[in-house]
Motif scaffolding. Structure first.
Motif, PDB file in Angstrom:
ATOM      1  N   TYR A 143       0.822  -1.203   0.000  1.00 24.87           N
ATOM      2  CA  TYR A 143       0.000   0.000   0.000  1.00 24.87           C
ATOM      3  C   TYR A 143       0.863   1.264   0.000  1.00 24.87           C
ATOM      4  N   LEU A 144       2.109   1.153   0.485  1.00 25.38           N
ATOM      5  CA  LEU A 144       3.039   2.273   0.365  1.00 25.38           C
ATOM      6  C   LEU A 144       3.524   2.443  -1.070  1.00 25.38           C
ATOM      7  N   LEU A 145       3.612   1.324  -1.798  1.00 23.23           N
ATOM      8  CA  LEU A 145       4.060   1.387  -3.188  1.00 23.23           C
ATOM      9  C   LEU A 145       2.938   1.765  -4.154  1.00 23.23           C
ATOM     10  N   GLU A 146       1.693   1.573  -3.736  1.00 21.57           N
ATOM     11  CA  GLU A 146       0.578   1.774  -4.657  1.00 21.57           C
ATOM     12  C   GLU A 146       0.494   3.200  -5.189  1.00 21.57           C
ATOM     13  N   PRO A 147       0.604   4.264  -4.349  1.00 26.36           N
ATOM     14  CA  PRO A 147       0.543   5.625  -4.914  1.00 26.36           C
ATOM     15  C   PRO A 147       1.702   5.937  -5.847  1.00 26.36           C
ATOM     16  N   VAL A 148       2.857   5.336  -5.613  1.00 26.58           N
ATOM     17  CA  VAL A 148       3.981   5.543  -6.523  1.00 26.58           C
ATOM     18  C   VAL A 148       3.693   4.873  -7.858  1.00 26.58           C
ATOM     19  N   LEU A 185      12.763   2.443 -12.295  1.00 30.55           N
ATOM     20  CA  LEU A 185      13.478   1.165 -12.311  1.00 30.55           C
ATOM     21  C   LEU A 185      13.394   0.462 -10.961  1.00 30.55           C
ATOM     22  N   ALA A 186      13.568   1.238  -9.879  1.00 28.38           N
ATOM     23  CA  ALA A 186      13.487   0.631  -8.545  1.00 28.38           C
ATOM     24  C   ALA A 186      12.084   0.102  -8.271  1.00 28.38           C
ATOM     25  N   LEU A 187      11.073   0.843  -8.693  1.00 27.60           N
ATOM     26  CA  LEU A 187       9.694   0.400  -8.470  1.00 27.60           C
ATOM     27  C   LEU A 187       9.384  -0.863  -9.257  1.00 27.60           C
ATOM     28  N   LEU A 188       9.869  -0.948 -10.470  1.00 27.73           N
ATOM     29  CA  LEU A 188       9.642  -2.130 -11.295  1.00 27.73           C
ATOM     30  C   LEU A 188      10.261  -3.364 -10.642  1.00 27.73           C
ATOM     31  N   ALA A 189      11.484  -3.223 -10.144  1.00 28.21           N
ATOM     32  CA  ALA A 189      12.141  -4.357  -9.491  1.00 28.21           C
ATOM     33  C   ALA A 189      11.471  -4.697  -8.169  1.00 28.21           C
ATOM     34  N   ALA A 190      11.075  -3.666  -7.393  1.00 29.77           N
ATOM     35  CA  ALA A 190      10.480  -3.916  -6.082  1.00 29.77           C
ATOM     36  C   ALA A 190       9.122  -4.604  -6.214  1.00 29.77           C
ATOM     37  N   VAL A 191       8.295  -4.112  -7.133  1.00 33.66           N
ATOM     38  CA  VAL A 191       6.977  -4.726  -7.308  1.00 33.66           C
ATOM     39  C   VAL A 191       7.118  -6.153  -7.828  1.00 33.66           C
ATOM     40  N   GLY A 192       8.099  -6.382  -8.726  1.00 33.28           N
ATOM     41  CA  GLY A 192       8.331  -7.728  -9.219  1.00 33.28           C
ATOM     42  C   GLY A 192       8.702  -8.688  -8.115  1.00 33.28           C
ATOM     43  N   LYS A 193       9.549  -8.267  -7.180  1.00 30.88           N
ATOM     44  CA  LYS A 193       9.922  -9.140  -6.065  1.00 30.88           C
ATOM     45  C   LYS A 193       8.765  -9.339  -5.092  1.00 30.88           C
ATOM     46  N   LEU A 194       8.074  -8.237  -4.784  1.00 31.00           N
ATOM     47  CA  LEU A 194       7.014  -8.316  -3.795  1.00 31.00           C
ATOM     48  C   LEU A 194       5.834  -9.156  -4.290  1.00 31.00           C
ATOM     49  N   PRO A 243       1.364 -12.312  -3.428  1.00 35.85           N
ATOM     50  CA  PRO A 243       0.690 -12.206  -4.732  1.00 35.85           C
ATOM     51  C   PRO A 243      -0.680 -11.534  -4.692  1.00 35.85           C
ATOM     52  N   PRO A 244      -1.566 -11.870  -3.781  1.00 30.61           N
ATOM     53  CA  PRO A 244      -2.908 -11.269  -3.860  1.00 30.61           C
ATOM     54  C   PRO A 244      -2.877  -9.745  -3.752  1.00 30.61           C
ATOM     55  N   GLU A 245      -2.023  -9.230  -2.878  1.00 31.72           N
ATOM     56  CA  GLU A 245      -1.992  -7.794  -2.651  1.00 31.72           C
ATOM     57  C   GLU A 245      -1.251  -7.037  -3.755  1.00 31.72           C
ATOM     58  N   CYS A 246      -0.394  -7.715  -4.494  1.00 31.91           N
ATOM     59  CA  CYS A 246       0.449  -7.037  -5.480  1.00 31.91           C
ATOM     60  C   CYS A 246       0.056  -7.338  -6.916  1.00 31.91           C
ATOM     61  N   GLN A 247      -0.986  -8.156  -7.117  1.00 33.04           N
ATOM     62  CA  GLN A 247      -1.337  -8.561  -8.481  1.00 33.04           C
ATOM     63  C   GLN A 247      -1.706  -7.356  -9.341  1.00 33.04           C
ATOM     64  N   ARG A 248      -2.645  -6.562  -8.860  1.00 33.48           N
ATOM     65  CA  ARG A 248      -3.089  -5.412  -9.644  1.00 33.48           C
ATOM     66  C   ARG A 248      -1.995  -4.349  -9.749  1.00 33.48           C
ATOM     67  N   LEU A 249      -1.212  -4.197  -8.681  1.00 29.48           N
ATOM     68  CA  LEU A 249      -0.110  -3.221  -8.711  1.00 29.48           C
ATOM     69  C   LEU A 249       0.925  -3.610  -9.753  1.00 29.48           C
ATOM     70  N   ASP A 291      -5.043 -11.055 -18.390  1.00 30.90           N
ATOM     71  CA  ASP A 291      -6.235 -11.014 -17.554  1.00 30.90           C
ATOM     72  C   ASP A 291      -5.875 -11.094 -16.074  1.00 30.90           C
ATOM     73  N   LEU A 292      -4.848 -11.899 -15.752  1.00 30.77           N
ATOM     74  CA  LEU A 292      -4.428 -12.050 -14.367  1.00 30.77           C
ATOM     75  C   LEU A 292      -3.891 -10.753 -13.802  1.00 30.77           C
ATOM     76  N   LEU A 293      -3.092 -10.065 -14.603  1.00 32.47           N
ATOM     77  CA  LEU A 293      -2.443  -8.833 -14.141  1.00 32.47           C
ATOM     78  C   LEU A 293      -3.296  -7.596 -14.378  1.00 32.47           C
ATOM     79  N   GLY A 294      -4.477  -7.783 -14.941  1.00 33.57           N
ATOM     80  CA  GLY A 294      -5.341  -6.643 -15.152  1.00 33.57           C
ATOM     81  C   GLY A 294      -4.931  -5.788 -16.321  1.00 33.57           C
ATOM     82  N   LEU A 295      -4.281  -6.372 -17.312  1.00 30.80           N
ATOM     83  CA  LEU A 295      -3.832  -5.622 -18.480  1.00 30.80           C
ATOM     84  C   LEU A 295      -4.872  -5.598 -19.581  1.00 30.80           C
ATOM     85  N   SER A 296      -6.104  -6.066 -19.304  1.00 32.52           N
ATOM     86  CA  SER A 296      -7.123  -6.173 -20.343  1.00 32.52           C
ATOM     87  C   SER A 296      -8.094  -5.014 -20.313  1.00 32.52           C
TER      88      SER A 296
END
Length: 831
Positions: free
Chosen positions: A466-471, A484-493, A498-504, A660-665
């Motif tokens: 939830y701290l990463l979501e506004p970024v 770049l840091a956000l892309l790597a951080a969200v990928g790891k998290l 998974p449930p909390e970070c799927q849409r992010l 569809d899983l990542l909400g890219l549709s």
């Protein structure tokens, strides 16, 4: 008006000089000498302000010769002669007899002045007239004349090296270094030998011992010269080392900082092979260096502190007990304070780390923002290097609560580095870090460090997603390091929660794949492909835990410090780099023309008349080849995975399960995909364009590149170009309306210079194609005054390249060989 006034004054001075030249008599002579001095002062003043007084040459010479032995007039005459020597060599020749005669004058001052002026003429064809007076000057009884003659050897050396060597003057100077009684003459000999490249003559025992025995006779500048020369001498045994150090021990207490530093360098270099003695030398030089630091000359103190930092990095234990010497004073400039903080960091250990950190904490509240940042950084480095001392990490975490954004940002950066070195400290740090809100960090580096911590340790921070979501929602507005840091951080998290970070993750990937920055775009594509291929493989690559690092890349290596230590007491220590990195000895050669003089064709022709003998020369031979940034028209089923924009396909294509899983549709939480680019319009070319070689070269030099791309060529196309001397390629391009101006080359590289004229337009499209067989590709550069036909022409030219292998268009088999292009300034990249 001003010019006529100058001419009038010039005529007046000429008349005055003529009347004074005829003055004689003892009583009238003194008055005349005074009058001549005034006239000569006026002439020198006019020369100083830039007025040409060379037309008075004969009058000045006549007036000066009749003045006898007046030294003041002689000085002004010699200055006048040296001023116009190089610009008027014919007039200078008239002064040789006068100067040669004055070199034999009874007054040693006039002899020295005449010899110095004679050597300053710098006219090559007068060398033969200068050698004899210099040789006489080297044997003169007066030391002033000998000093002048020694420096004259160097001036002649720069004009005619062979003349000095043939006359044996360097050997004469070497003998004078031992035998001459005047210390300044000896110092001048040393300087000349060193500048003439004969420094090896100064390192023999027969020269070093006499120089050291009379070291106190030299001036401060000369003492530095002696100490520098002796530093290249290697004693034969340890007893000789101790003898040299005993003789020079009092030089460490000299009032001149240059003499002290030269002595320190000599002592350190003499004892490098004697570790116990070297440690004693380090102890001995502490007090002299502290004395130099405590003076109010900040520029000198900075140079001494730079050397102190180098020594402290090599032996921090010896200086750990004098750490209070490097505490900052209020009146010191920022560059002194910054260097002192680095020294405090270098000498911190278990015995003094807490006291140093306490002092540094006071600097964090200073009004100087740069000092506060450096203090936070220093505390972080101490926490990393001296991890066994309690309380330092608590001080670092306390900086997060100061309320100053720049202090908070720097503290987060240091905490990130601390966790990279010691992951076990995460439990002590995460509670404080998680209390920070992203909006409290404004600076990109601080935000990137905060995001890294959330991505690496997000499984232990409850609110991390939830701290990463506004970024993530403001992804496009963030700086590149933050993206770049956000892309790597969200990928790891994502793999940890998974449930909390799927849409992010879907939001970030969608925005990153549409990003114009090549690094962000390519990393997002990499993550997306890994997820599509195998989630397990993606977790192994993206979510792999980082190992603890032993050192940071920005830290200076021990090998580099040793190289700098070899150049102790030089600018290399202040700049923290070996002199070879900032002294350029080889000049850069000028760039060559686009086409060599013999490369132009005699008459403009289409491709049927290729000039096989033309030499091709490109001004862009060393430029990096860039893969085309235009949109491919391939029909590969995987094309939608390789670009941020959908390919030119039916809009009703089914959405993949991953999308569809990542909400890219098309979910409201995701960033909408950009609209597909319209297809490039068909291009029609003039079948027989006309352009002269001169016009081609002029236009090529004037225009900036409109597009550069690298096109892969199959082996069959490369073999066809090499086999028939590339005539078939020129014929086929000519049939399409692309004429060849010049072509040539030797395997494995072939070059083509071509041009084409779009129908209905006036601007020519100029082309440079470099086919490299070893790389298996063609590097193409397009230039055109009109940007509209460039992109369609690029597509047409690629089809011509493919036609060499019998391929009419880019099919799936060829597209599968494409790869990520290097960073390009031409726009978003397509794979």
């Amino acid at each position: 008006m001003g010019e006529s006034k100058s001419r009038g004054e010039l005529a007046e001075i000429r008349t005055t000089l003529a009347s004074l030249a005829s003055t004689s008599g003892s009583s009238k002579g003194e008055t005349a000498v005074t009058a001549k001095r005034e006239v000569f002062k006026k002439i020198i003043n006019y020369i100083t302000i830039g007025i040409d007084m060379s037309s008075l040459f004969m009058q000045v010479m006549t007036c000066a010769v009749s003045s006898g032995e007046d030294v003041v007039l002689k000085k002004m005459l010699y200055l006048y002669i040296c001023t116009y020597a190089q610009s008027n060599p014919d007039l200078t020749l008239l002064t040789i007899n006068l100067l040669t005669k004055d070199c034999k004058d009874q007054d040693p001052t006039i002899r020295g002045l005449a010899l110095r002026s004679l050597c300053q003429l710098r006219v090559a064809n007068l060398i033969e007239y200068i050698m004899s007076p210099i040789q006489l000057g080297l044997q003169d009884a007066h030391p002033y004349v000998r000093r002048t003659a020694v420096m004259g050897v160097l001036k002649v050396y720069h004009l005619d090296k062979a003349a000095v060597l043939n006359a044996g003057m360097l050997e004469t100077l070497q003998e004078m270094m031992v035998q001459d009684k005047d210390a300044q003459v000896v110092a001048n000999c040393m300087s000349v030998l060193k500048q003439a490249g004969a420094a090896q003559r100064l390192v023999s025992r027969s020269l070093v011992i006499p120089l050291l025995n009379r070291i106190k006779e030299f001036s401060e500048w000369a003492q530095c010269q002696v100490l520098e020369a002796v530093s290249g001498y290697r004693p034969s045994n340890e007893q000789e080392v101790f003898d040299i150090m005993n003789v020079l021990d009092d030089r460490l207490l000299h009032s001149n900082s240059a003499v002290v530093m030269a002595t320190v360098k000599l002592f350190l270099h003499l004892t490098l092979s004697m570790p116990p003695t070297h440690q004693q030398v380090l102890e001995r030089i502490k007090d002299p260096l502290q004395t130099l630091i405590s003076r109010d000359h900040f520029e000198t103190a900075y140079a001494v502190l730079a050397h102190f930092l180098l020594i402290a990095q090599r032996a921090p234990v010896l200086f750990s007990q004098i750490y209070t010497t490097f505490f900052c004073r209020q009146n010191e400039p920022s560059y002194i304070k910054s260097l002192k903080l680095e020294i405090l960091t270098a000498i911190a250990d278990e015995t003094n780390a807490y006291e140093i950190a306490t002092e540094l904490t006071e600097y964090v509240n200073d009004i100087d923002e740069q000092l506060a940042r450096e203090a936070v950084k220093a505390v972080g480095r101490i926490a990393i290097e001296v991890q066994d001392v309690g309380g330092i990490i608590e001080r670092l975490l306390g900086f997060l609560e100061t309320g100053k954004s720049y202090v908070t940002a720097e503290a987060v950066i240091q905490i990130k580095d601390l966790l990279r070195r010691y992951p076990t400290f995460a439990e002590a740090c995460l509670a404080s870090v998680s209390s920070i809100a992203p909006e409290d960090l404004v600076e990109p580096e601080g935000r990137a460090a905060f995001i890294w911590i959330l991505g690496e340790y997000g499984h232990n921070i409850q609110d991390a997603p939830y701290l990463l979501e506004p970024v993530g929602t403001s992804f496009a507005d963030e700086a590149v390091p933050v993206r770049l840091a956000l892309l790597a951080a969200v990928g790891k998290l994502f793999f940890k929660r998974p449930p909390e970070c799927q849409r992010l993750l879907g939001t970030v990937l969608s925005a990153a794949m549409a990003d114009a920055n090549q690094d962000v775009h390519d990393r997002a594509l990499l993550y997306y492909r890994l997820l599509q291929q195998s989630v397990q493989e993606a977790e192994r690559v993206v979510g792999a835990p980082l190992p603890a690092i032993s050192h940071f890349a920005e830290e200076q290596s021990a090998e580099l410090r040793d190289r700098i230590f070899d150049e102790f007491n030089s600018l290399a220590v202040v700049l923290r780099a070996p002199s070879a990195t900032f002294i350029q000895e080889t000049p850069v050669s000028p760039a060559e023309d686009v086409l060599a003089p013999g490369a132009s064709a005699e008459t403009p022709r289409a491709a049927a008349g290729v000039d096989e003998g033309s030499a091709l020369l490109s001004s862009h031979e060393q430029e990096e080849a860039l893969i085309d940034t235009s949109t491919s028209n391939g029909n590969s089923p995987g094309a939608s995975l390789l670009s941020t924009s959908p390919p030119a396909a039916a809009p009703a294509s089914p959405v993949s399960a991953l999308d569809d899983l990542l909400g890219l549709s098309g979910n409201d939480f995701t960033t909408p995909a950009p609209a597909p680019s319209p297809p490039a319009p068909a291009l029609s070319l003039d079948p027989r364009p006309l352009l002269t070689p001169a016009s081609f070269q002029a236009s090529w030099a004037a225009l900036e590149p409109a597009l550069r791309f690298t096109h892969p060529l199959p082996p069959s196309a490369l073999a066809a170009i090499e086999a028939n001397n590339h005539q078939d390629f020129c014929r086929k391009t000519g049939a399409a309306g692309i004429a060849t101006m010049a072509s040539g080359g030797v395997a494995p590289t072939f070059r083509f210079y071509m041009y084409a004229k779009p129908t209905g337009g006036s601007a020519m499209v100029l082309t440079e194609a470099i086919v490299d067989k070893t790389m298996g590709s063609a590097s193409v550069t397009l230039k055109c005054a009109d940007a509209a036909p460039v992109q369609p022409f690029a597509e047409l030219f690629r089809r011509q390249l493919d036609a060499m292998a019998g391929v009419d268009q880019l099919g799936p088999a060829l597209q599968s060989g494409w790869r990520l292009s290097p960073r390009s300034s031409m726009g978003p990249n397509v794979l």
